[in-house]
Design a protein around this motif. Structure first.
Motif, PDB file in Angstrom:
ATOM      1  N   MET A 176       0.842  -1.202   0.000  1.00 19.45           N
ATOM      2  CA  MET A 176       0.000   0.000   0.000  1.00 19.45           C
ATOM      3  C   MET A 176       0.881   1.258   0.000  1.00 19.45           C
ATOM      4  O   MET A 176       0.593   2.228  -0.683  1.00 19.45           O
ATOM      5  CB  MET A 176      -0.912   0.048   1.239  1.00 19.45           C
ATOM      6  N   GLU A 177       1.962   1.176   0.794  1.00 22.10           N
ATOM      7  CA  GLU A 177       2.861   2.325   0.899  1.00 22.10           C
ATOM      8  C   GLU A 177       3.518   2.588  -0.464  1.00 22.10           C
ATOM      9  O   GLU A 177       3.614   3.725  -0.908  1.00 22.10           O
ATOM     10  CB  GLU A 177       3.915   2.020   1.982  1.00 22.10           C
TER      11      GLU A 177
ATOM     12  N   ARG B 207       2.308   1.774  -3.326  1.00 28.90           N
ATOM     13  CA  ARG B 207       1.284   2.317  -4.233  1.00 28.90           C
ATOM     14  C   ARG B 207       1.092   3.793  -3.989  1.00 28.90           C
ATOM     15  O   ARG B 207       0.992   4.593  -4.898  1.00 28.90           O
ATOM     16  CB  ARG B 207      -0.048   1.597  -3.984  1.00 28.90           C
ATOM     17  N   ARG B 208       1.076   4.147  -2.688  1.00 27.80           N
ATOM     18  CA  ARG B 208       0.869   5.553  -2.337  1.00 27.80           C
ATOM     19  C   ARG B 208       2.029   6.393  -2.885  1.00 27.80           C
ATOM     20  O   ARG B 208       1.828   7.434  -3.513  1.00 27.80           O
ATOM     21  CB  ARG B 208       0.798   5.697  -0.816  1.00 27.80           C
TER      22      ARG B 208
ATOM     23  N   HIS C 102       0.228  13.659   6.670  1.00 27.01           N
ATOM     24  CA  HIS C 102       1.022  13.361   5.467  1.00 27.01           C
ATOM     25  C   HIS C 102       1.739  14.571   4.881  1.00 27.01           C
ATOM     26  O   HIS C 102       2.573  14.407   4.002  1.00 27.01           O
ATOM     27  CB  HIS C 102       0.111  12.771   4.378  1.00 27.01           C
TER      28      HIS C 102
ATOM     29  N   TYR D 242       4.058  15.053  -1.180  1.00 29.16           N
ATOM     30  CA  TYR D 242       2.636  15.058  -0.802  1.00 29.16           C
ATOM     31  C   TYR D 242       2.030  16.441  -0.989  1.00 29.16           C
ATOM     32  O   TYR D 242       2.576  17.444  -0.541  1.00 29.16           O
ATOM     33  CB  TYR D 242       2.465  14.622   0.667  1.00 29.16           C
TER      34      TYR D 242
END
Ligand code: ADP
Length: 451
Positions: free
Chosen positions: A220-221, A223-224, A396, A402
């Motif tokens: 998931m990380e 992908r993020r 974040h 980000y």
């Protein structure tokens, strides 16, 4: 779709794994239960034959003698009195229960079996009992049947072991009885036996779940991060294109022959080119700096400086460079405090926060810059009256690349690197940066640096 499959397949594999482990636990349980029953069956039978062989004794001798006397009395005293059916039933019931009581009180087989099993090192968590399937009294007139039941094998619980069945004929009675062991409490015995295997399986399941969870979290990380990177590339392309297209247009303007007659226009265009080149240069520098930061550790060139004075200088030159783009109130409460900082990096940090305070403001920006000292730390806070940061993004915003989505991502320009840079510089100084924010009200960024 592809990403979903990446999660769905391991999930399915995990479910299959759970099912297999569950099946294994059930099989081990069943097997162990069967083994325990078999073990107790052979132990109890062994005990009875040992008793018989060693003492020529089946453990019921005394009980049978007493029953014989009791049967004799009944035959003598009670049988002649029987007249009604009800009396017969009553007598049968009494004689049967009395016989049970005599057998239970006077048999020695159960205590012998208990001792034997204990000696062999097994648990004695079971109950033993006697079951009379046939009993009749012998009188001169013939047999008087007290009980005659054929055992229904299907109704006997699977956890009951028939250790032995005895048929005996004495002076006053005939009997057929069985000695039984009830292992209803077998589950606790089985659990003790199977505990280690079940523990190992549970442990392996836990390990697999943990590994699965860690892998999924990493995935998931990843992908993020890959999403953030592609956003970054989009933003960067856009940021680079703006000054470049201005420069291209300016170049074309200068190519036109009629511009030679208008020196003011030439000067204006040249200024535009140089301003956009500076912008371009700054942008490229930011990207280079951050990629450099990734590869090397910070090498700070720290000098002890008067923190309030340095902050004031940075704020003043920022105001000059942005043509008074904001109203800035300065509240310095750390007079004379000396802090060891890298002046260039410290300046970048404050400039980034000031630039964000202006950039993320939808009205006339009013900024408060305040300093102070607490717990041996110098702190500088930058409070704005901007758009604020929604709660779910707060954790974040210091991440690399980000950006809080603002509908149209290009509306407010940026690369998502400014705060990442601030955080890295603050921690390199042994300090940190924190934020508190309320959407539509504004934000406060606070940098702390140890003195
Ligand atoms: P950039 O400004 O290039 O997007 P930053 O790392 O400086 O990158 O900021 C990350 C995000 O944090 C921004 O996209 C913005 O949404 C949010 N942010 C930063 N500073 C402020 C501020 N003062 N007010 C509101 N939002 C802010």
């Amino acid at each position: 779709m592809k990403h979903r499959l990446i999660i769905i397949f391991p999930m399915l594999a995990l479910l299959v794994f759970f099912a297999v482990q569950g099946f294994m636990i059930i099989s081990i349980w069943k097997q162990e239960k069967e083994n325990t029953l078999m073990r107790y069956e052979s132990l109890t039978r062994e005990a009875t034959s040992v008793l018989l062989r060693a003492k020529k004794f089946n453990g019921f001798e005394k009980a049978m003698d007493i029953t014989d006397k009791f049967a004799g009395l009944v035959v003598e005293e009670k049988l002649p009195e029987l007249s009604r059916k009800a009396d017969t039933a009553n007598l049968k019931e009494k004689v049967l229960s009395q016989t049970y009581a005599i057998l239970q009180k006077n048999e020695v087989l159960s205590s012998f079996i208990n001792e034997y099993i204990k000696k062999k090192g097994y648990s004695t968590d079971y109950k033993s009992f006697i079951w009379i399937s046939y009993l009749s009294l012998l009188s001169e007139k013939g047999q008087f049947i007290i009980a005659d039941t054929v055992p229904d094998k299907d109704k006997i619980k699977k956890t009951i072991i028939v250790v032995n069945t005895y048929k005996e004929e004495h002076n006053n009675f005939v009997i057929e009885y069985s000695f039984l062991v009830d292992l209803t409490e077998i589950n606790s015995l089985v659990f003790r036996k199977a505990f280690f295997s079940i523990l190992l399986i549970t442990f392996s399941v836990l390990i697999v779940v943990l590994i699965f969870w860690l892998t999924l979290r990493n995935l998931m990380e990843e992908r993020r991060l890959s999403g953030l990177k592609s956003d970054f590339i989009n933003n960067m392309t856009h940021e680079l294109k703006t000054p470049l297209s201005t420069i291209t247009v300016a170049g074309r303007t200068l190519e036109k022959p009629q511009i030679n007659t208008d020196p003011d226009k030439v000067l204006e265009t040249a200024k535009m080119i140089s301003k956009q080149s500076v912008n371009l240069n700054q942008l490229i520098n930011t990207i280079l700096e951050v990629s450099l930061l990734e590869r090397t550790e910070f090498e700070l060139d720290r000098h002890k400086v008067n923190a309030d004075e340095l902050t004031h200088q940075i704020v003043s030159s920022y105001l000059t460079s942005c043509d008074g783009c904001a109203t800035i109130r300065e509240e310095y409460k750390a007079p004379g405090t000396l802090v060891a900082v890298d002046i260039v990096y410290f300046t970048t940090m404050i400039n980034n926060l000031l630039a964000n305070a202006v950039k993320y403001c939808d009205k006339d920006p009013v900024i408060i810059v305040s300093t102070g000292v607490a717990d041996n730390e110098f702190h500088v806070s930058i409070t704005d009256n901007g758009i604020g940061i929604p709660h779910e993004h707060i954790d974040h915003i210091f991440d690399k690349f980000y950006r809080v989505p603002h509908g149209n991502i290009h509306k407010i320009k940026g690369l998502g690197l400014g705060l990442y840079y601030v955080k890295r510089i603050a921690t390199a100084h042994g300090g940190d940066v924190s934020v508190s924010s309320r959407p539509d009200r504004g934000s406060t960024f606070k940098i702390r640096i140890p003195i």
